[in-house]
Design a protein around this motif. Structure first.
Motif, PDB file in Angstrom:
ATOM      1  N   SER A  56      -3.895 -18.888   6.139  1.00 53.20           N
ATOM      2  CA  SER A  56      -2.875 -19.424   5.251  1.00 53.20           C
ATOM      3  C   SER A  56      -2.667 -18.403   4.141  1.00 53.20           C
ATOM      4  CB  SER A  56      -3.298 -20.767   4.665  1.00 53.20           C
ATOM      5  OG  SER A  56      -2.267 -21.275   3.843  1.00 53.20           O
ATOM      6  N   GLY A  57      -1.513 -17.745   4.156  1.00 52.29           N
ATOM      7  CA  GLY A  57      -1.250 -16.692   3.184  1.00 52.29           C
ATOM      8  C   GLY A  57      -2.256 -15.573   3.360  1.00 52.29           C
ATOM      9  N   SER A  58      -3.004 -15.256   2.305  1.00 50.09           N
ATOM     10  CA  SER A  58      -4.014 -14.200   2.403  1.00 50.09           C
ATOM     11  C   SER A  58      -5.397 -14.763   2.713  1.00 50.09           C
ATOM     12  CB  SER A  58      -4.062 -13.409   1.094  1.00 50.09           C
ATOM     13  OG  SER A  58      -4.444 -14.260   0.025  1.00 50.09           O
ATOM     14  N   ALA A  59      -5.521 -16.088   2.802  1.00 50.55           N
ATOM     15  CA  ALA A  59      -6.819 -16.711   3.101  1.00 50.55           C
ATOM     16  C   ALA A  59      -7.006 -16.831   4.610  1.00 50.55           C
ATOM     17  CB  ALA A  59      -6.899 -18.090   2.460  1.00 50.55           C
ATOM     18  N   SER A  60      -8.184 -16.479   5.066  1.00 50.56           N
ATOM     19  CA  SER A  60      -8.521 -16.579   6.481  1.00 50.56           C
ATOM     20  C   SER A  60      -9.875 -17.260   6.599  1.00 50.56           C
ATOM     21  CB  SER A  60      -8.577 -15.196   7.117  1.00 50.56           C
ATOM     22  OG  SER A  60      -8.914 -15.290   8.477  1.00 50.56           O
ATOM     23  N   ALA A  61     -10.009 -18.125   7.574  1.00 49.47           N
ATOM     24  CA  ALA A  61     -11.268 -18.857   7.742  1.00 49.47           C
ATOM     25  C   ALA A  61     -11.407 -19.283   9.196  1.00 49.47           C
ATOM     26  CB  ALA A  61     -11.293 -20.075   6.828  1.00 49.47           C
ATOM     27  N   ILE A  62     -12.497 -19.926   9.469  1.00 45.30           N
ATOM     28  CA  ILE A  62     -12.724 -20.524  10.778  1.00 45.30           C
ATOM     29  C   ILE A  62     -12.395 -22.012  10.644  1.00 45.30           C
ATOM     30  CG2 ILE A  62     -14.440 -21.051  12.556  1.00 45.30           C
ATOM     31  CD1 ILE A  62     -13.733 -18.075  12.333  1.00 45.30           C
ATOM     32  N   ALA A  63     -11.581 -22.523  11.543  1.00 46.99           N
ATOM     33  CA  ALA A  63     -11.217 -23.942  11.541  1.00 46.99           C
ATOM     34  C   ALA A  63     -11.865 -24.640  12.724  1.00 46.99           C
ATOM     35  CB  ALA A  63      -9.706 -24.102  11.598  1.00 46.99           C
ATOM     36  N   ASP A  64     -12.134 -25.920  12.553  1.00 43.70           N
ATOM     37  CA  ASP A  64     -12.615 -26.758  13.646  1.00 43.70           C
ATOM     38  C   ASP A  64     -11.414 -27.363  14.363  1.00 43.70           C
ATOM     39  OD1 ASP A  64     -15.390 -26.602  12.944  1.00 43.70           O
ATOM     40  OD2 ASP A  64     -15.031 -28.066  11.369  1.00 43.70           O
ATOM     41  N   VAL A  65     -11.460 -27.354  15.688  1.00 42.80           N
ATOM     42  CA  VAL A  65     -10.483 -28.087  16.499  1.00 42.80           C
ATOM     43  C   VAL A  65     -11.300 -28.981  17.427  1.00 42.80           C
ATOM     44  CG1 VAL A  65      -8.708 -27.929  18.285  1.00 42.80           C
ATOM     45  CG2 VAL A  65      -8.698 -26.321  16.370  1.00 42.80           C
ATOM     46  N   ARG A  74      -7.278 -32.410  17.701  1.00 44.21           N
ATOM     47  CA  ARG A  74      -7.161 -32.712  16.273  1.00 44.21           C
ATOM     48  C   ARG A  74      -7.791 -31.602  15.446  1.00 44.21           C
ATOM     49  NH1 ARG A  74      -4.959 -37.402  15.122  1.00 44.21           N
ATOM     50  NH2 ARG A  74      -4.854 -38.951  16.765  1.00 44.21           N
ATOM     51  N   LEU A  75      -7.185 -31.350  14.310  1.00 41.70           N
ATOM     52  CA  LEU A  75      -7.677 -30.345  13.381  1.00 41.70           C
ATOM     53  C   LEU A  75      -8.848 -30.911  12.594  1.00 41.70           C
ATOM     54  CD1 LEU A  75      -7.061 -27.519  12.266  1.00 41.70           C
ATOM     55  CD2 LEU A  75      -5.556 -28.608  10.598  1.00 41.70           C
ATOM     56  N   GLY A  76      -9.901 -30.102  12.449  1.00 41.75           N
ATOM     57  CA  GLY A  76     -11.017 -30.463  11.576  1.00 41.75           C
ATOM     58  C   GLY A  76     -10.736 -29.864  10.218  1.00 41.75           C
ATOM     59  N   ASN A  77     -11.597 -28.996   9.743  1.00 43.55           N
ATOM     60  CA  ASN A  77     -11.340 -28.324   8.468  1.00 43.55           C
ATOM     61  C   ASN A  77     -10.331 -27.201   8.659  1.00 43.55           C
ATOM     62  OD1 ASN A  77     -13.186 -26.673   9.940  1.00 43.55           O
ATOM     63  ND2 ASN A  77     -13.663 -25.602   8.062  1.00 43.55           N
ATOM     64  N   SER A  78      -9.618 -26.845   7.593  1.00 43.60           N
ATOM     65  CA  SER A  78      -8.570 -25.831   7.665  1.00 43.60           C
ATOM     66  C   SER A  78      -8.324 -25.260   6.284  1.00 43.60           C
ATOM     67  CB  SER A  78      -7.287 -26.477   8.203  1.00 43.60           C
ATOM     68  OG  SER A  78      -6.191 -25.619   8.083  1.00 43.60           O
ATOM     69  N   VAL A  79      -7.884 -23.988   6.223  1.00 42.48           N
ATOM     70  CA  VAL A  79      -7.524 -23.398   4.929  1.00 42.48           C
ATOM     71  C   VAL A  79      -6.027 -23.516   4.668  1.00 42.48           C
ATOM     72  CG1 VAL A  79      -9.427 -21.759   4.870  1.00 42.48           C
ATOM     73  CG2 VAL A  79      -7.245 -21.056   5.864  1.00 42.48           C
ATOM     74  N   GLY A  80      -5.272 -23.988   5.616  1.00 45.17           N
ATOM     75  CA  GLY A  80      -3.832 -24.115   5.451  1.00 45.17           C
ATOM     76  C   GLY A  80      -3.165 -24.183   6.801  1.00 45.17           C
ATOM     77  N   ASN A  81      -1.872 -23.895   6.816  1.00 44.69           N
ATOM     78  CA  ASN A  81      -1.147 -24.075   8.061  1.00 44.69           C
ATOM     79  C   ASN A  81      -0.244 -22.903   8.439  1.00 44.69           C
ATOM     80  OD1 ASN A  81       0.790 -24.367   6.119  1.00 44.69           O
ATOM     81  ND2 ASN A  81       1.513 -26.356   6.800  1.00 44.69           N
ATOM     82  N   SER A  82      -0.541 -21.707   7.969  1.00 44.16           N
ATOM     83  CA  SER A  82       0.292 -20.560   8.325  1.00 44.16           C
ATOM     84  C   SER A  82       0.102 -20.147   9.778  1.00 44.16           C
ATOM     85  CB  SER A  82      -0.008 -19.357   7.430  1.00 44.16           C
ATOM     86  OG  SER A  82       0.356 -19.643   6.108  1.00 44.16           O
ATOM     87  N   LEU A  83      -1.132 -20.160  10.270  1.00 45.63           N
ATOM     88  CA  LEU A  83      -1.420 -19.757  11.645  1.00 45.63           C
ATOM     89  C   LEU A  83      -2.723 -20.390  12.095  1.00 45.63           C
ATOM     90  CD1 LEU A  83      -1.144 -16.385  13.375  1.00 45.63           C
ATOM     91  CD2 LEU A  83      -3.342 -17.526  13.380  1.00 45.63           C
TER      92      LEU A  83
END
Length: 94
Positions: A56-65, A74-83
């Protein structure tokens, strides 16, 4: 998501594994958000928790699906919704 990322795709391999690829973007990024529903034959026997790249923007992380036996993803944790990358999601079909 669009170029240069591929469209979301689910493949059933001869081994019985389901392999997802591509990327999605935009929409709601809250935990529990339904992001897709897999068709019959492309679903796990048990709930699967998978880790994918989320940007999301300049933030990158690992998300749970989470992929449910009902086919709901379903989405678990997320830093945003850009990609949200689906590359690397692999599980056994029921």
């Amino acid at each position: 998501f669009g170029a240069p990322m591929g469209a979301p795709v689910a493949r059933l391999l001869p081994t019985g594994q389901i392999v997802l690829s591509g990327a999605i973007k935009s929409g709601t990024a809250a935990s529990g958000t339904l992001i897709a529903t897999l068709p019959v034959g492309f679903r796990p026997a048990e709930r699967s928790r998978l880790l994918v790249q989320n940007v999301s923007g300049s933030a990158s992380a690992i998300a749970d699906v989470y992929v449910e036996p009902s086919g709901q993803m379903r989405l678990g944790n997320s830093v945003g919704n850009s990609l949200l990358s689906l590359d690397g999601i692999t599980f056994w079909a029921a």
